[in-house]
Design an enzyme around this catalytic site. Structure first.
Site, PDB file in Angstrom:
ATOM      1  N   LYS A 106      -7.066  -1.401  -0.485  1.00  0.00           N
ATOM      2  CA  LYS A 106      -6.208  -2.043  -1.512  1.00  0.00           C
ATOM      3  C   LYS A 106      -6.247  -3.555  -1.397  1.00  0.00           C
ATOM      4  O   LYS A 106      -6.194  -4.260  -2.402  1.00  0.00           O
ATOM      5  CB  LYS A 106      -4.778  -1.545  -1.407  1.00  0.00           C
ATOM      6  CG  LYS A 106      -4.129  -1.773  -0.058  1.00  0.00           C
ATOM      7  CD  LYS A 106      -3.322  -0.576   0.381  1.00  0.00           C
ATOM      8  CE  LYS A 106      -3.413  -0.427   1.877  1.00  0.00           C
ATOM      9  NZ  LYS A 106      -3.083   0.881   2.356  1.00  0.00           N
ATOM     10  N   ILE A 137      -1.604  10.812  -2.910  1.00  0.00           N
ATOM     11  CA  ILE A 137      -1.032  11.119  -4.234  1.00  0.00           C
ATOM     12  C   ILE A 137      -2.032  10.771  -5.335  1.00  0.00           C
ATOM     13  O   ILE A 137      -2.521   9.641  -5.390  1.00  0.00           O
ATOM     14  CB  ILE A 137       0.271  10.315  -4.480  1.00  0.00           C
ATOM     15  CG1 ILE A 137       1.289  10.593  -3.377  1.00  0.00           C
ATOM     16  CG2 ILE A 137       0.849  10.640  -5.856  1.00  0.00           C
ATOM     17  CD1 ILE A 137       2.550   9.741  -3.490  1.00  0.00           C
ATOM     18  N   GLY A 188       4.508   4.997  14.342  1.00  0.00           N
ATOM     19  CA  GLY A 188       3.173   4.609  13.883  1.00  0.00           C
ATOM     20  C   GLY A 188       3.113   4.283  12.398  1.00  0.00           C
ATOM     21  O   GLY A 188       2.041   4.125  11.838  1.00  0.00           O
ATOM     22  N   LYS A 207      -0.808  -2.994  -4.074  1.00  0.00           N
ATOM     23  CA  LYS A 207      -0.856  -1.758  -4.862  1.00  0.00           C
ATOM     24  C   LYS A 207      -0.338  -2.011  -6.288  1.00  0.00           C
ATOM     25  O   LYS A 207      -0.826  -1.419  -7.249  1.00  0.00           O
ATOM     26  CB  LYS A 207      -0.045  -0.673  -4.159  1.00  0.00           C
ATOM     27  CG  LYS A 207      -0.677  -0.265  -2.810  1.00  0.00           C
ATOM     28  CD  LYS A 207       0.291   0.503  -1.937  1.00  0.00           C
ATOM     29  CE  LYS A 207      -0.360   0.904  -0.612  1.00  0.00           C
ATOM     30  NZ  LYS A 207       0.604   1.389   0.379  1.00  0.00           N
TER      31      LYS A 207
HETATM   32  N1  LIG Z   1      -4.287   4.916   7.176  1.00  0.00           N
HETATM   33  C1  LIG Z   1      -3.774   5.215   6.002  1.00  0.00           C
HETATM   34  O1  LIG Z   1      -2.842   6.011   5.926  1.00  0.00           O
HETATM   35  C2  LIG Z   1      -4.323   4.614   4.744  1.00  0.00           C
HETATM   36  C3  LIG Z   1      -3.786   5.018   3.519  1.00  0.00           C
HETATM   37  C4  LIG Z   1      -4.321   4.494   2.343  1.00  0.00           C
HETATM   38  C5  LIG Z   1      -5.361   3.591   2.405  1.00  0.00           C
HETATM   39  N2  LIG Z   1      -5.842   3.202   3.618  1.00  0.00           N
HETATM   40  C6  LIG Z   1      -6.961   2.238   3.640  1.00  0.00           C
HETATM   41  O2  LIG Z   1      -8.108   2.858   4.168  1.00  0.00           O
HETATM   42  C7  LIG Z   1      -8.876   1.913   4.904  1.00  0.00           C
HETATM   43  C8  LIG Z   1      -9.038   2.424   6.341  1.00  0.00           C
HETATM   44  O3  LIG Z   1      -7.773   2.575   6.926  1.00  0.00           O
HETATM   45  P1  LIG Z   1      -7.572   3.195   8.373  1.00  0.00           P
HETATM   46  O4  LIG Z   1      -6.113   3.447   8.505  1.00  0.00           O
HETATM   47  O5  LIG Z   1      -8.536   4.304   8.590  1.00  0.00           O
HETATM   48  O6  LIG Z   1      -7.949   1.946   9.280  1.00  0.00           O
HETATM   49  P2  LIG Z   1      -8.382   1.946  10.814  1.00  0.00           P
HETATM   50  O7  LIG Z   1      -8.114   0.594  11.341  1.00  0.00           O
HETATM   51  O8  LIG Z   1      -7.805   3.116  11.531  1.00  0.00           O
HETATM   52  O9  LIG Z   1      -9.940   2.192  10.719  1.00  0.00           O
HETATM   53  C9  LIG Z   1     -10.874   1.217  10.334  1.00  0.00           C
HETATM   54  C10 LIG Z   1     -12.099   1.448  11.191  1.00  0.00           C
HETATM   55  O10 LIG Z   1     -13.164   0.650  10.673  1.00  0.00           O
HETATM   56  C11 LIG Z   1     -13.841   0.076  11.792  1.00  0.00           C
HETATM   57  N3  LIG Z   1     -14.520  -1.144  11.358  1.00  0.00           N
HETATM   58  C12 LIG Z   1     -13.937  -2.333  11.024  1.00  0.00           C
HETATM   59  N4  LIG Z   1     -14.896  -3.220  10.719  1.00  0.00           N
HETATM   60  C13 LIG Z   1     -16.081  -2.597  10.863  1.00  0.00           C
HETATM   61  C14 LIG Z   1     -17.425  -3.001  10.708  1.00  0.00           C
HETATM   62  N5  LIG Z   1     -17.730  -4.242  10.350  1.00  0.00           N
HETATM   63  N6  LIG Z   1     -18.393  -2.092  10.941  1.00  0.00           N
HETATM   64  C15 LIG Z   1     -18.089  -0.824  11.297  1.00  0.00           C
HETATM   65  N7  LIG Z   1     -16.829  -0.380  11.471  1.00  0.00           N
HETATM   66  C16 LIG Z   1     -15.844  -1.273  11.248  1.00  0.00           C
HETATM   67  C17 LIG Z   1     -12.762  -0.167  12.823  1.00  0.00           C
HETATM   68  O11 LIG Z   1     -13.344  -0.268  14.098  1.00  0.00           O
HETATM   69  C18 LIG Z   1     -11.894   1.069  12.655  1.00  0.00           C
HETATM   70  O12 LIG Z   1     -12.312   2.135  13.473  1.00  0.00           O
HETATM   71  C19 LIG Z   1      -8.119   0.595   4.804  1.00  0.00           C
HETATM   72  O13 LIG Z   1      -8.638  -0.158   3.736  1.00  0.00           O
HETATM   73  C20 LIG Z   1      -6.695   1.025   4.494  1.00  0.00           C
HETATM   74  O14 LIG Z   1      -5.957   0.054   3.783  1.00  0.00           O
HETATM   75  C21 LIG Z   1      -5.359   3.705   4.789  1.00  0.00           C
HETATM   76  N1  LIG Z   2       1.395   0.690   5.632  1.00  0.00           N
HETATM   77  C1  LIG Z   2       1.305   1.538   4.493  1.00  0.00           C
HETATM   78  C2  LIG Z   2       0.185   2.517   4.686  1.00  0.00           C
HETATM   79  C3  LIG Z   2      -0.467   2.966   3.415  1.00  0.00           C
HETATM   80  O1  LIG Z   2      -0.919   1.939   2.638  1.00  0.00           O
HETATM   81  C4  LIG Z   2       2.642   2.250   4.297  1.00  0.00           C
HETATM   82  O2  LIG Z   2       3.581   2.077   5.077  1.00  0.00           O
HETATM   83  O3  LIG Z   2       2.788   2.970   3.312  1.00  0.00           O
HETATM   84 NA    NA Z   3      -3.684   7.846  -4.362  1.00  0.00          NA
END
Ligand SMILES: NC(=O)c1ccc[n+]([C@@H]2O[C@H](COP(=O)([O-])OP(=O)(O)OC[C@H]3O[C@@H](n4cnc5c(N)ncnc54)[C@H](O)[C@@H]3O)[C@@H](O)[C@H]2O)c1
Ligand SMILES: N[C@@H](CCO)C(=O)O
Ligand code: NA
Length: 439
Positions: A106, A137, A188, A207
């Site tokens: 995002k 969602i 977390g 968002k």
């Molecule tokens: N976690 C959630 O619930 C959630 C929900 C909606 C959207 N998102 C989005 O999804 C994406 C991932 O989120 P996440 O929670 O899995 O993050 P995270 O930090 O757990 O995972 C990101 C991973 O990418 C790796 N990484 C970063 N830079 C890199 C590079 N240059 N080369 C290779 N690997 C690299 C990191 O080492 C890490 O393991 C983000 O954009 C986040 O905003 C996450």
């Molecule tokens: N930090 C975000 C994670 C998903 O974008 C939240 O609390 O909803």
């Molecule tokens: Na969604």
């Protein structure tokens, strides 16, 4: 066994979401292939550290630190690294090479969305981002496809789980913001090192920019989204809201509105607001998310569920993967992200909404009239007034609390009213100013 054409899928990032995407894709690949009409071969997973611990098992031979080579050989690239760079460069490379791209990023979309969508359109590729707003969602596809024949009037979203969890704990368990934030961090939900993206409303603002752009076919840049977080919300405000039949929620608001000068535009804003307990959004508890849409023909719709979480968000990513694969099977150019309406973006001062103002006043004859005059002088119409009298320490100077609900007024008029109240002789303090939404 049907022989399908094989599509090469590259995954960038194997963190909370990425590792679950890899695991589910490896586990259910055959079934997804039947749904998509194409084989989905995970050809590699780009990581930073080959030996880092992961939340799901990914065969070692799929891991690589060479993201660029992986991208060049792929039909579909899934970006789940987060951050602006190198995610932006990798997505541009993937689109340039003709691959469809799926992302949950995002921050990147809210900042560089127009550049990415423009390139996708130029090369005839598609950019999918269901995971970027409200995690699992379904909200992007409903807005883009299911509601493409309707006109969206307003979106009210609870799109940040951390802040909804905190406000819910304050409301249902009487915890202070600090205690509830500590619990959210322990569970977390909030970032340990820096929870400001959540509690200051930055995540919700990203968002909001994405939702408003999509809903109103208008580019809404992140810096045009007005933003207030929840850090100034007190337990007293939460308690008073409950007694008055409201709950305080951090809302992402995207609204098509006509301002006081008759200019039709888009308002995109994030702030904590009073929501009537009878509104469906009031029933969204804990870290859950919900998006409430008011559409001209469809009426009111609400989308509810998990806005975050590794495996939950992976569901949205895999849904996009099946869509991308189907498009490859059918062929033809991607669907462009339409910004044809290009409506002006109204600054917060032009926004029209309702307010509730709480004042501590001197309890003596003429005070109510003086306060009412200040409202009318600034063009703000009072809808309700509730007064409660406090015993106070000094019987010669009794104090009262006035809670004033307004009809719709502009932010500019309301701000001028509050400034006048603050300097008025009869007002001891303006103790709370909150907007009222969802009624
Ligand atoms: N976690 C959630 O619930 C959630 C929900 C909606 C959207 N998102 C989005 O999804 C994406 C991932 O989120 P996440 O929670 O899995 O993050 P995270 O930090 O757990 O995972 C990101 C991973 O990418 C790796 N990484 C970063 N830079 C890199 C590079 N240059 N080369 C290779 N690997 C690299 C990191 O080492 C890490 O393991 C983000 O954009 C986040 O905003 C996450
Ligand atoms: N930090 C975000 C994670 C998903 O974008 C939240 O609390 O909803
Ligand atoms: Na969604």
């Amino acid at each position: 066994m049907i022989e399908y054409r094989n599509l090469r899928v590259a995954l960038l990032g194997a963190g909370s979401v990425g590792a679950q995407v890899a695991s589910l894709l490896l586990e259910h690949g055959d079934e997804l292939a039947n749904r998509a009409g194409a084989g989905l071969e995970l050809v590699g997973v780009a990581v930073r550290d080959l030996d880092a611990p992961r939340t799901a098992n990914i065969p070692r031979e799929l891991l690589t630190t060479d993201a660029e080579s992986l991208i060049l050989g792929a039909d579909i690239v899934i970006e789940l690294m987060g951050g602006l760079e190198p995610a932006r460069t990798y997505i541009l490379q993937a689109l340039t090479s003709g691959a469809d791209v799926i992302t949950g990023n995002k921050a990147l979309l809210a900042t560089h969305g127009p550049e990415l969508f423009e390139l996708a359109e130029q090369v005839g590729a598609q950019l999918y981002y269901e995971a970027a707003v409200a995690g699992a969602i379904p909200i992007i596809r409903p807005l883009r496809d299911s509601l493409a024949g309707d006109r969206i009037k307003r979106i009210l979203g609870i799109v940040n789980g951390t802040t909804n969890f905190i406000l819910d704990r304050m409301d249902t368990a009487g915890e202070s913001l600090e205690v509830a934030l500590a619990t959210a961090t322990e569970l977390g939900y909030a970032e340990k090192s820096d929870p400001s993206a959540d509690i200051e409303g930055f995540d919700a603002a990203q968002k909001t920019a994405i939702l408003a752009s999509l809903a109103f076919h208008t580019t809404v840049p992140l810096d045009a989204v007005y933003r207030e977080g929840i850090t100034a919300i007190t337990i007293e405000q939460v308690d008073a809201a409950r007694k008055a039949g409201y709950v305080i929620k951090l809302l992402a608001i995207c609204e098509r509105m006509t301002d006081a000068d008759g200019v039709e535009g888009v308002s995109a804003r994030v702030y904590p607001a009073l929501v009537p307990r009878s509104h469906p959004l009031a029933a969204v508890h804990g870290a859950k998310n919900a998006v409430f849409i008011e559409a001209e023909a469809a009426g009111d719709l609400m989308f509810y569920g998990a806005g975050a979480g590794g495996i939950e968000t992976a569901s949205a990513v895999l849904g996009d993967l099946v869509s991308a694969a189907r498009r490859h099977v059918i062929g033809g150019p991607g669907v462009a992200e339409s910004t044809h309406a290009n409506l002006p973006i109204l600054p917060i001062s032009r926004v029209i909404t309702r307010y509730q103002i709480t004042l501590s006043v001197v309890d003596q004859p003429g005070v109510l009239a003086a306060v009412a005059t200040l409202f009318s002088e600034h063009g703000v119409s009072v809808e309700t007034v509730t007064q409660s009298v406090q015993a106070g320490a000094d019987p010669a100077r009794p104090s009262a609390t006035l809670v004033i609900g307004t009809h719709e007024a502009s932010e500019a008029d309301l701000a001028a009213t509050v400034a006048a109240l603050e300097t008025s002789q009869v007002v001891r303090a303006v103790t709370s100013v909150l907007r009222v939404e969802g009624s």
